[in-house]
Design an enzyme around this catalytic site. Structure first.
Site, PDB file in Angstrom:
ATOM      1  N   ASP A 280       0.862  -1.171   0.000  1.00 38.04           N
ATOM      2  CA  ASP A 280       0.000   0.000   0.000  1.00 38.04           C
ATOM      3  C   ASP A 280       0.904   1.227   0.000  1.00 38.04           C
ATOM      4  O   ASP A 280       1.711   1.409   0.907  1.00 38.04           O
ATOM      5  CB  ASP A 280      -0.859  -0.050   1.275  1.00 38.04           C
ATOM      6  CG  ASP A 280      -2.012   0.920   1.225  1.00 38.04           C
ATOM      7  OD1 ASP A 280      -1.925   1.890   0.450  1.00 38.04           O
ATOM      8  OD2 ASP A 280      -2.981   0.725   1.972  1.00 38.04           O
TER       9      ASP A 280
ATOM     10  N   ASP B  68      -3.063   2.247  -5.956  1.00 39.91           N
ATOM     11  CA  ASP B  68      -1.928   2.300  -5.031  1.00 39.91           C
ATOM     12  C   ASP B  68      -1.814   1.070  -4.126  1.00 39.91           C
ATOM     13  O   ASP B  68      -1.136   1.111  -3.109  1.00 39.91           O
ATOM     14  CB  ASP B  68      -2.000   3.560  -4.172  1.00 39.91           C
ATOM     15  CG  ASP B  68      -3.158   3.514  -3.192  1.00 39.91           C
ATOM     16  OD1 ASP B  68      -4.126   2.796  -3.466  1.00 39.91           O
ATOM     17  OD2 ASP B  68      -3.084   4.188  -2.163  1.00 39.91           O
ATOM     18  N   GLU B  69      -2.507   0.007  -4.474  1.00 44.15           N
ATOM     19  CA  GLU B  69      -2.461  -1.199  -3.654  1.00 44.15           C
ATOM     20  C   GLU B  69      -2.269  -2.427  -4.522  1.00 44.15           C
ATOM     21  O   GLU B  69      -2.793  -2.479  -5.635  1.00 44.15           O
ATOM     22  CB  GLU B  69      -3.778  -1.390  -2.900  1.00 44.15           C
ATOM     23  CG  GLU B  69      -3.928  -0.561  -1.658  1.00 44.15           C
ATOM     24  CD  GLU B  69      -5.261  -0.842  -1.004  1.00 44.15           C
ATOM     25  OE1 GLU B  69      -5.610  -2.030  -0.877  1.00 44.15           O
ATOM     26  OE2 GLU B  69      -5.945   0.127  -0.648  1.00 44.15           O
TER      27      GLU B  69
ATOM     28  N   CYS C 111     -49.851   3.784 -30.225  1.00 40.96           N
ATOM     29  CA  CYS C 111     -50.666   3.191 -29.163  1.00 40.96           C
ATOM     30  C   CYS C 111     -52.045   3.849 -29.109  1.00 40.96           C
ATOM     31  O   CYS C 111     -52.924   3.396 -28.387  1.00 40.96           O
ATOM     32  CB  CYS C 111     -49.965   3.302 -27.821  1.00 40.96           C
ATOM     33  SG  CYS C 111     -49.876   4.983 -27.183  1.00 40.96           S
TER      34      CYS C 111
END
Length: 626
Positions: free
Chosen positions: A113, A203-204, A555
């Site tokens: 980390d 970052d991990e 419709c």
DNA sequence: GCGGATCAC
DNA sequence: TATGGTGATCCGC
């Protein structure tokens, strides 16, 4: 919400304020750098800075709901206590014994980390920042350096609140390219320790260094020491690391000696059990503020306490939570580490916050804009979605979602918009005059339309003569062309493996089924909309410029709508028509198809940019390590 | 399957 | 004056 006349003597009010204050401290309370901070004082400042705001009111509401939920849990526990739970104890013990069999102590897993990563990157470019408290990100802090943390500043905190805690705080804008480039440098080093490392975020990362250690005849501690030194020498980034028998433990351990430290938990059952026994539940990945409070309420403060209350857990929190918590108690986790790209993506989405917005036209413009953002992401990731989900956040911070299953997998802005408009309309009916502060669209149940080499990797080969690459066409356009061709089908040929064929067959059946589902859903919406009375027009907003009745030629229902909305209605009606025809073809039943009516093309709306983008583009994170 | 909620980063 | 975006998962209905 009724502001209870709070007397200081009312213990209930005090408790509520305590839990609310704790909640307002934010989700990153357990992060490092807060050890010597006077949390009492910090929470007081945050509380006073927030008090009375819509955000605060919403937090207060959530806190009350949670308190009520916890009371229910406690009542249920009280009921359980009256019963003979010997059976539940045995069941829990059986489960624990079975989990124990899966314990694997043969691996060395590392979690690394980077310390205050974005802040560290900024300090490299501007060394003078090292000496002062500063944060990265302005509206909301994405991170801050350790000087700022001493004042109680944290990631996720509103900028103005951080300023109250630390008036001299310097706020630096995000620069994602910088962080991505730096992270790439780190990656180039850790790949030598485990070529199949898994990036958990920018970052991990997780590594399995078992093989590295045996090949180089080095201890896990020394290997990680060396890795950290190498990373620091080559990138000037300091990292913290945890070394343990599995990923769950490694993650906990990397927080142990932060910043710039490492911690190893021995691959020894007794050591692991002792470590978990005293570990606060909140330290475990997956246990956040809410679950922490719920567990605390029944007496579970540490992972060791989980065992004491094992007879209650599955009945109070469910089977999944039970298994998860037993694994926490035992210190079990996965030992498998694999590249992030090998994980299957489940959804693609985009959302944005803006100044309060209301009014049919504005909201549809914003929806159109959101659809166009999502189209870009769908093209970038090369997916189509079978399910489309609209998310809104009201000005009160309440969040609502609605989803539909379009008749086919979609990715184009036109389709994304077309199928999300009815959801928006439905929300407008549920919350008349609603004001939004956020809108988002997300596709799930993805279908891949990936480029050749990627497809080949997953066991497909390209048919001859279908090369779509031409280097003189811009990337975006190329992606779109590929998508278009793939739309027409027949691009990909599965390698003749029975499993794949079976899969494709099943997928086709699912497609048919989903078309039927969509049809019935749309009709359901119709019934609701026209239930009882004949087409009751919505109460129109005053700011809607046009107010006219139109008869829909498909419709045949009368519509109250601006020309734009009328066109949208026709588009939707046409798509329903398409579904009906498709169903008739496959089922051979139903009415004959109607004549189709050409629909006007929606005019593109010029958009004033009200967005207050405070953060960088987190999508770019996904580009990293992959 | 849908919608709300929680969690991580 | 004012509190993020992306993605995953679980639960109750």
């Amino acid at each position: 919400m009724s502001p209870a006349p709070a007397t200081d003597k009312d213990p209930e009010t005090e408790t509520e304020h305590d839990t609310l204050k704790y909640s307002l401290l934010g989700p990153s309370l357990t992060k490092s750098g807060q050890d010597n901070v006077d949390q009492q004082k910090v929470s007081e400042i945050i509380y006073n800075a927030s008090k009375g705001s819509k955000f605060f009111n919403n937090e207060e509401n959530r806190d009350k709901n949670l308190t009520a939920k916890i009371e229910k849990i406690l009542a249920k526990k009280k009921e359980l206590e009256k019963l003979d739970l010997a059976h539940d104890i045995r069941k829990a013990d059986d489960c624990i014994a079975e989990l124990e069999l899966s314990r694997d102590l043969s691996q060395s897993v590392v979690h690394i980390d980077c310390d205050a990563f974005y802040a560290a990157c900024e300090e490299l470019d501007r060394p003078e920042l090292k000496e002062v408290p500063f944060s990265v990100g302005k509206g909301v802090l994405t991170t801050c350096n350790y000087h700022a943390r001493k004042f109680g500043c944290r990631s996720g905190m509103a900028g103005f609140v951080a300023k109250k805690l630390c008036p001299q705080l310097i706020q630096v804008p995000l620069n994602f390219e910088k962080y991505t480039a730096k992270a790439q440098e780190v990656r180039e080093i850790i790949v030598d320790y485990d070529p199949r490392f898994e990036s958990a975020s920018i970052d991990e990362a997780y590594l399995n260094i078992t093989e590295y250690c045996s090949m180089n005849d080095i201890s896990p501690e020394d290997a990680v020491q060396q890795l950290r030194r190498e990373v620091h020498e080559k990138t000037k980034i300091t990292i913290s690391a945890g070394i343990a028998a599995n990923a769950k433990l490694a993650k906990i351990c990397s927080n142990q000696n932060k910043p710039n430290g490492q911690f190893r938990l021995a691959n020894d059952r007794n050591v692991i059990m002792a470590f978990m026994r005293d570990l606060p539940t909140r330290k475990v990945n997956g246990i956040g503020r809410v679950f922490e409070r719920e567990l605390d309420a029944i007496g579970v403060k540490t992972c060791g306490d989980i065992y004491t209350y094992r007879q209650y857990i599955s009945k109070l929190f469910g089977e999944k939570a039970f298994t998860f918590l037993m694994q926490c108690y035992l210190g079990l986790g996965r030992t498998k580490v694999q590249p992030a790209e090998e994980y299957e993506r489940k959804s693609v989405g985009t959302e944005s916050t803006f100044g309060d917005m209301s009014g049919h036209i504005e909201l549809r413009d914003k929806l159109r804009q959101t659809a166009e953002e999502l189209e870009k992401d769908m093209l970038r990731t090369q997916f189509k979605g079978r399910t489309l989900c609209l998310k809104v956040k009201l000005h009160t911070y309440e969040v609502f979602t609605r989803q539909v299953i379009p008749p086919k997998a979609i990715y184009l802005a036109d389709d994304l918009y077309k199928f999300s408009v009815p959801m928006l309309t439905r929300l407008e009916q549920e919350f008349p005059g609603m004001k939004l502060r956020l809108m988002g669209l997300r596709c799930t149940n993805l279908v891949s339309m990936k480029k050749p080499d990627t497809m080949a990797f997953f066991g497909f080969k390209k048919r001859p003569g279908t090369d779509l690459d031409s280097s003189d066409i811009p990337d975006d356009e190329q992606l779109k062309r590929k998508a278009d061709v793939l739309d027409k089908d027949g691009q990909w040929e599965a390698i003749p493996a029975e499993l794949l064929f079976e899969d494709a067959e099943r997928q086709e059946r699912e497609e048919e089924f989903e078309e039927l589902e969509t049809l019935s859903q749309l009709e359901e919406v119709d019934k609701r909309r026209h239930h009882g009375k004949e087409v009751v027009p919505n109460p129109r907003k005053q700011d809607s410029p046009v107010e006219e009745w139109w008869d829909c030629p498909i419709c045949l229902r009368p519509q109250v709508a601006s020309e734009k909305e009328f066109n949208e209605h026709i588009d939707l009606c046409l798509s329903r028509q398409t579904i009906r025809n498709a169903v008739q073809e496959t089922s051979g039943a139903g009415r004959p198809p109607r004549e189709s009516t050409p629909s006007n093309k929606k005019s593109k709306t010029s958009e004033k940019s009200k967005d207050k983008t405070v953060l960088g583009d987190p999508k770019q994170r996904r580009l990293f390590f992959g």
